[in-house]
Scaffold this motif. Structure first.
Motif, mmCIF file in Angstrom:
data_model
loop_
_atom_site.group_PDB
_atom_site.id
_atom_site.type_symbol
_atom_site.label_atom_id
_atom_site.label_comp_id
_atom_site.label_asym_id
_atom_site.label_seq_id
_atom_site.Cartn_x
_atom_site.Cartn_y
_atom_site.Cartn_z
ATOM 1 N N ALA B 327 43.085 39.502 117.895
ATOM 2 C CA ALA B 327 41.988 39.683 116.806
ATOM 3 C C ALA B 327 42.539 37.317 116.143
ATOM 4 N N CYS B 329 39.969 34.641 113.166
ATOM 5 C CA CYS B 329 39.198 34.553 112.818
ATOM 6 C C CYS B 329 38.954 33.134 112.621
ATOM 7 N N THR B 334 33.339 34.125 112.278
ATOM 8 C CA THR B 334 33.498 34.367 113.219
ATOM 9 C C THR B 334 34.794 34.569 113.447
ATOM 10 N N VAL B 335 34.770 35.798 114.099
ATOM 11 C CA VAL B 335 35.197 37.038 114.593
ATOM 12 C C VAL B 335 35.536 37.517 115.468
ATOM 13 N N TYR B 348 32.022 39.599 115.500
ATOM 14 C CA TYR B 348 31.701 40.071 114.034
ATOM 15 C C TYR B 348 31.659 38.101 113.726
ATOM 16 N N LYS B 349 30.395 37.845 113.240
ATOM 17 C CA LYS B 349 29.811 36.399 113.119
ATOM 18 C C LYS B 349 28.810 36.708 111.735
ATOM 19 N N ARG B 363 38.626 33.208 105.730
ATOM 20 C CA ARG B 363 37.661 34.584 107.072
ATOM 21 C C ARG B 363 39.731 35.328 107.358
ATOM 22 N N TRP B 364 40.170 36.600 107.777
ATOM 23 C CA TRP B 364 41.032 37.546 107.778
ATOM 24 C C TRP B 364 40.231 38.618 108.356
ATOM 25 N N ALA B 365 40.709 38.961 109.468
ATOM 26 C CA ALA B 365 41.201 40.663 110.770
ATOM 27 C C ALA B 365 42.132 40.515 109.815
ATOM 28 N N THR B 375 39.490 45.501 110.569
ATOM 29 C CA THR B 375 38.589 45.483 109.790
ATOM 30 C C THR B 375 38.582 43.838 110.006
ATOM 31 N N VAL B 376 37.589 42.913 108.841
ATOM 32 C CA VAL B 376 37.514 41.764 108.821
ATOM 33 C C VAL B 376 36.743 41.534 106.957
ATOM 34 N N ASP B 378 36.580 38.546 104.255
ATOM 35 C CA ASP B 378 36.498 37.460 102.780
ATOM 36 C C ASP B 378 37.202 37.189 101.814
#
Lengths: 453, 842
Positions: B327, B329, B334-335, B348-349, B363-365, B375-376, B378
């Protein structure tokens, strides 16, 4: 000219700074280590007083000692840190009791020479410094006593705290008082269940029995009022709910217990606690509720936690159900359990799936299987049915490997590597099973013959 | 998977952060977790954890981490410090000190250093408004200003960055006149950009989010005690090293052969590895690129894919379930998920943040226990997103708000899935903020299972959960701050019991604690070493404990590219209670008291010190001498004085005019005059250079040779005549501080302490930063037999015409000394004592 720049820039910087700083506290990220940087640089202006400097230095030494588990050294620092209570700065003065309690209780909890008496006297003293912490400290003190098995002392402590009031009752005070009461209720429940144990050993015709049961009854009513108020507040109250329901059930108030549990599970204001649904389900099961009711409870649990260990029980319920919809869901439940990485070695789940896949296909519901398989087609083969797993599963648990191989054969066809690997193995006891498996796979596989994946 | 049958009571409230009126029921005491309620918890989980609660401790075997590999060949610059950013004046009327970025100083530095760029066009524009000699001219159309008067007023005195500098009437008029052209064009254009740049650099100093997750990874090898460290090194962190490490029975790592490396085109910010079904993958995040390699034991790493992230990548993670899935980010919000089969896929966006509005594009994933749910995250929260479900929806796992009783200004800094590859999976996620860590169970979103105030003095951007030392023990969770602080938490509870802290968390030594293991250097080198050890930590990894060797080997990577290791042993006294032992009767359990103060301090072994010395030697061989910065001297008043004495006014005026036409900044040298009266003080940093060299040689016993060589370089005849005089002066200097050397107090004081003290205040009011201090510190560390050498050497020191350093203020001494070696260099200076040179580059 230069100073003109300066003015201009200070204005410029100020213009951008000011909204920032005012916002800083509200919406901007806060850095606890910012102050340290500033203090290292800014030389002029208002400096911290010596008193504040020594106290904060002492605090950092104290924290360091705690993190190095040097309890004796920490205790010495704490001795000096107590001066912070005399700080002229009101903010620090207010914050001090909480810090002292937090660090002090930690030292006393671990210090080799500390004992319950020391801890208690410290707690009693701290309760009355900075009255705002009275309830919090009382509660923690009581929990400490509970931990050390001193139930009566804990109860006395909680009773004292319960009646304590200071100024206007704030929301936080209210919750704390409720919590104090609930813990008291828990204590009462504890002694109640002890008496219940004793009672179960007595004869029903005994005089002592009636006296004891009357005693119990009075205790339970106290408990109920104590616990009841708290568990209406949104939160996670598992121990309280559990013990309260136990009491209600004992006295035959099934409706009350059901209402309580339903509320605990379904109230929107509460967090979606899987245990709330588990408790409700277990209660209904004890009550011998109809299967449809049980299914409806587990259906919600399934939506929250598809990997819950109760899901296998849910599957068996669904499998036996008459409605087609439920039987279809029964398949989905199994697939979803096996989606989770923590369940990949769950042999029961694989067994159920193997059996149920066969049953479903025999009942010619091939479309159910295909529907479930559609979203998993691109990752289950690598996740479950790789050559690596074939080897390691066979080595670790041949039975599991067989179940998986069957499922793999059904879903991926007989060309699948997992299936072929297990098929090739020579095993005394499983020989027959593997042969049977080969036959069924040939018959029921959802993959068209000739098409290899 | 089992879910804890009874959860800890906690209040649940929705709302913004810092607004909780309710009490924080997670009491923030580590002992809270040790508490048990009678009958509230299942028996099995109780007796196990309570036995640890008292005396669980990982004991470091040395007082600090040791260097693992020799320092890299590239020089390292410590970068900007807080002093370079902040306005140093106090704010008299403000209660709370606030951050004021000192743009003015940086800008004026720019104007000093690059006046030609700043003023050339303006000078040309305004040429007709100035008269270079005589009084101001009169013209009806244009205002003409006399330069002479103006310069007199300027007087060369402008306190750095002082917004309240006093102005004369004439200056005021001049600034009004020049304002539209001078201040607006330069200050607005430059100032805005500069302020922006300073703000980002300042934020980077507070927390460098680029290194979130860490750039150091441990790849387990064939045996439990061998493995590979993967980390970036080199000046720009653009070389990815693969260092084989084996661990001997004593717990010490041995570095095998030369590491292989891959040269990349950008700095490496994050390194992650994952071994799924026997296949090891390595993913690397750079600023705008991400790449994946497949690691084979025998062959060199094979690149699988390189991905370009246009807006900048902020996070990368490898799937613990499916090999090759990762993944990524991006700053755009956007992920993406990359899979070997399907390639890149946006999952994800959303340019907006999750829980509330926050300006950070970070952002982090990460992955979860379900291979198709990610998981997404911020700064405001973490959401679970099903990649097969409809886009954009999902449940919030963590929300910075009242739900987790967050404080004001609290933000998510790191979100990490704690599951390891393989079936021993967990559904726990670690969330780190500036204040606390939270353990979240994905089956019970929003309600923390555990909360602990870490109190780290820097951003906790690194975390590693390790397997237990032996079955039944709690799992060590390492938490690393960017400033080098490491905390170790003992996480117990799996399956049916609640995750909890087994015993109080402990802090581990940081790299700076190792300073005492290095041999003492002379101050400048010492400072260099200290700066190197204080470099931000950008990677944390550990060779996990295993049954055969229960020790834990911790590795840290610093921003300078250095790898340090630390060996930890679990303390002997903490042993597992027998499983069949009945639940401890509480009062009785106290009787078995742990030993008094468990933290016995280990000491440096000779091997450790030798290792440090070797490393230091290599470092010192590499470290280049810093370029000497010449202090600018520019005093209008003095300059005017000379100007007046000049007979040929014409030539001077011509020169001025010429300089103005060319847009040059006037230097004394340009006018053929060198200021003779009181030379300006030189910056601290340049004073030591020649001195350092000399001292080093002297220490090596080659002082005479050096001096001879030096003499050959300079025209010696003049100096030689002064030498006897100098010697007498010096011996008096010397006698003035021999008392220091012989005083037992001074020599017993730990030198490093002194040094750090002296540096704690960058501009001490008494200004002692020069010779005296240097000598004093140095002398403290000098052994007895060396003192004679020192005396001999000191006698030869080529100091000249200062009437004894004792009498002179230290700052002047130093400046004089530097000047004597730099007479030829044209120097410019503000009359204010310049400090450290700000390292902002232009």
């Amino acid at each position: 000219m230069m100073s003109d720049f300066s003015e201009e820039l200070t204005k410029l910087a100020g213009a951008e700074d000011n909204p920032e700083t005012s916002e800083f506290s509200k919406t901007r990220m806060h850095f606890p280590w910012l102050q340290k940087h500033i203090e290292a640089v800014v030389t002029g202006g208002k400096k911290r007083k010596d008193f504040a400097q020594t106290t904060s230095a002492c605090l950092s030494f104290l924290q360091e000692a705690l993190l190095k588990h040097q309890w004796c050294r920490a205790a010495e620092y704490m001795h000096s840190y107590l001066q912070t209570l005399e700080d002229s700065d009101t903010y620090r003065k207010q914050a001090a009791p909480e810090i002292i309690w937090k660090l002090g209780s930690e030292i006393l909890f671990y210090h080799p020479k500390s004992n319950v008496e020391t801890f208690s006297s410290f707690a009693d003293r701290m309760k009355n410094i900075g009255v705002l912490n009275y309830l919090k400290i009382s509660l923690q003190h009581a929990l400490y006593l509970l931990h050390h098995g001193m139930l009566e002392d804990a109860n006395r402590n909680l009773s004292e705290a319960e009646t304590w009031r200071y100024g206007e009752k704030s929301a936080s005070q209210e919750v704390l008082i409720k919590l104090v009461q609930a813990y008291k209720g828990l204590l009462q429940h504890y002694s109640w269940s002890k008496k219940k144990m004793e009672l179960s050993e007595l004869d029903e015709d005994d005089y002592a029995y009636t006296a004891k049961s009357r005693n119990m009854l009075s205790q339970s009513s106290k408990t109920s009022t104590n616990i009841c108020t708290l568990i209406k507040t949104p939160g996670v109250w598992d121990p309280f709910v559990k013990s309260y329901v136990e009491m209600l059930e004992f006295y035959g108030d099934q409706d009350g217990a059901r209402e309580l549990l339903t509320n605990y599970a379904y109230d929107e204001k509460f967090p979606s606690n899987p245990n709330a649904h588990v408790y409700l389900y277990e209660f209904l099961k004890r009550e011998k509720a109809p299967r449809a009711k049980l299914i409806s409870v587990l259906k919600i649990l399934h939506e929250i936690v598809p990997s819950h260990s109760l899901m296998l029980e849910f599957h068996t319920l669904l499998r036996k159900s008459e409605t087609e919809e439920h039987r279809k869901l029964g398949l989905a439940v199994l697939f979803e359990v096996l989606d989770f990485s923590g369940c990949t070695k769950n042999i029961t789940a694989w067994k159920y799936l193997a059996k149920y896949l066969k049953q479903t296909l025999m009942e010619s519901h091939r479309e159910w299987v295909e529907e479930e398989w559609k979203s998993r087609r691109n990752w289950w083969p690598a996740f479950h049915f790789s050559f690596f797993w074939a080897k390691s599963d066979w080595k670790a648990d041949a039975e599991l490997a067989c179940e998986k191989a069957f499922v793999a054969g059904i879903l991926l066809g007989k060309g699948c590597r997992y299936f072929r690997y297990i098929l090739k193995q020579d095993h005394e006891t499983l020989k027959k099973k593997i042969k049977r498996m080969k036959k069924s796979v040939k018959k029921y596989t959802i993959v068209n013959p000739g098409v290899h994946t | 998977m089992d879910f804890p049958s009874t959860l800890r009571p906690s209040l649940f409230m929705a709302g913004p952060l810092g607004m909780t009126d309710g009490p924080d029921l997670s009491f923030m005491c580590s002992w809270r977790d040790a508490l048990t309620l009678p009958g509230a918890q299942p028996q099995n989980c109780r007796d196990q954890t309570s036995s640890f609660a008292k005396n669980l401790l990982w004991e470091p075997s040395t007082p600090g981490p040791l260097p693992l590999v020799p320092p890299g060949p590239d020089p390292w610059d410590p970068g900007l410090a807080a002093q370079d950013f902040l306005f140093r004046g106090g704010h008299y009327y403000q209660y709370q000190s606030r951050v004021v970025l000192d743009v003015t100083e940086q800008l004026s530095r720019f104007l000093w250093d690059h006046g030609d760029i700043a003023f050339a066009p303006l000078g040309k524009l305004m040429l007709e408004n100035f008269r270079l000699e005589g009084n101001r001219g009169y013209s009806k159309k244009v205002t003409i200003v006399s330069v002479k008067r103006l310069l007199q007023d300027l007087g060369g005195h402008q306190p750095w960055g002082c917004p309240w500098a006093s102005l004369s009437r004439r200056l005021r008029r001049f600034s009004i006149l020049g304002g539209p052209v001078l201040s607006r064009s330069v200050s607005l254009l430059m100032g805005r950009l500069l302020h922006e740049e300073l703000a980002t650099r300042w934020e980077q100093l507070l927390m460098d989010e680029a290194f979130t997750g860490g750039a150091l990874a441990w790849l387990p090898g064939r045996t439990a005690r061998a493995g590979q460290l993967v980390y970036p090194s080199g000046g720009a962190l653009d070389k990815l090293y693969f260092q084989e490490v084996s661990v001997n029975s004593g717990g010490n790592p041995r570095v095998l052969e030369d590491p292989g490396h891959i040269q990349l085109r950008g700095p490496v910010r994050q390194v992650v590895t994952s071994t799924v079904q026997g296949e090891t993958l390595l993913a690397v995040r750079s600023d705008y690129h991400c790449a994946v390699w497949k690691i084979d034991k025998q062959e060199p790493p094979a690149p699988l894919q390189v991905l370009q992230v246009e807006k900048g990548a902020t996070g990368i993670s490898l799937s613990p379930h499916l090999s090759g899935e990762l993944a990524i980010c991006s700053r755009s919000g956007t992920v993406c998920l990359w899979t070997p089969q399907d390639g890149l896929q946006t999952i994800y966006k959303d340019p907006e943040t999750l829980a509330f509005r926050d300006p950070s594009p970070w952002r982090w994933a990460d992955f979860t226990a379900h291979p198709r749910v990610l998981t997404v995250g911020d700064r405001t929260g973490v959401k679970m997103v099903d990649i097969q479900g409809p886009p954009g929806c999902g449940l919030l796992l963590f929300c910075a708000g009242a739900e987790a009783a967050c404080q004001k200004g609290e933000r998510v800094l790191l979100a990490q899935y704690l599951g390891q590859p393989g079936p021993a999976s967990t559904s726990l996620h670690l969330i780190c903020t500036q204040f606390s860590i939270y353990l979240m169970d994905e089956r019970l979103p929003l309600v923390p299972m555990l909360k602990w105030d870490h109190g780290l003095p820097s951003a906790p951007l690194l975390a590693r959960l390790l397997p237990p030392a032996s079955p039944g023990y709690p799992r060590p969770l390492l938490l690393g701050g960017q400033g080098g602080q490491v905390q170790l938490l003992h996480i117990a509870g799996e399956g049916t019991s609640i995750p909890q802290l087994a015993g109080p968390p402990q802090s581990l030594p940081s790299i700076t604690d190792s300073l005492s293991a290095f041999p003492l250097l002379e101050p400048k080198r010492q400072q260099q070493l200290q700066e190197r050890l204080e470099a931000p930590v950008i990677g944390l990894a550990a060779a996990p404990p295993c049954a055969s060797a229960p020790g834990l080997l911790l590795f840290q990577l610093s921003a300078a590219g250095d790898v340090f290791y630390q060996h930890l042993r679990i303390q002997q006294t903490s042993s597992l209670r027998e499983p069949d032992h009945p639940a401890p009767e509480r009062p009785a359990s106290r009787a078995a008291a742990p030993p008094v103060d468990q933290g016995s301090t280990p000491s440096w072994t000779s091997r450790a010190s030798a290792r440090c010395s070797r490393w230091l030697e290599a470092l010192m061989e590499l470290s280049p001498t810093n370029p000497v910065w010449a202090a600018p001297t520019f005093s209008h008043r003095r300059f005017l004085g000379h100007m007046e004495r000049q007979k040929s006014q014409e030539t001077l005026a011509q020169k001025l005019q010429a300089a103005m036409a060319k847009g040059q900044l006037l230097r004394p040298g340009d006018l053929g005059t060198l200021p003779k009266a009181e030379p300006p003080p030189a910056p601290q940093c340049s004073q030591q250079d020649e001195l350092t060299e000399r001292l080093t040689k002297a220490w090596e016993g080659q002082a005479a040779a050096w001096w001879k060589r030096h003499q050959d370089q300079t025209s010696g005849s003049q100096r030689q005549s002064k030498r006897p005089k100098r010697r007498t002066q010096l011996s008096s200097t010397f006698s003035s501080f021999t008392s220091y050397m012989d005083s037992p107090d001074a020599s017993s004081a730990p030198h490093s302490q002194d040094l750090s003290n002296s540096e704690a205040c960058p501009q001490p009011p008494r200004t002692p930063p020069s010779q005296e201090l240097t000598q004093e510190l140095w002398a403290q560390g000098v052994q007895h037999e060396r003192r004679q050498t020192l005396r001999d050497y000191m006698a030869k020191l080529p100091l000249q015409d200062n009437p004894g350093p004792v009498a002179t203020p230290p700052s002047q001494t130093s400046s004089r000394q530097t000047r004597s070696f730099r007479q030829q260099t044209p120097v410019l200076s503000g009359s204010h004592p310049p400090r450290k040179k700000p390292r902002m580059g232009f």
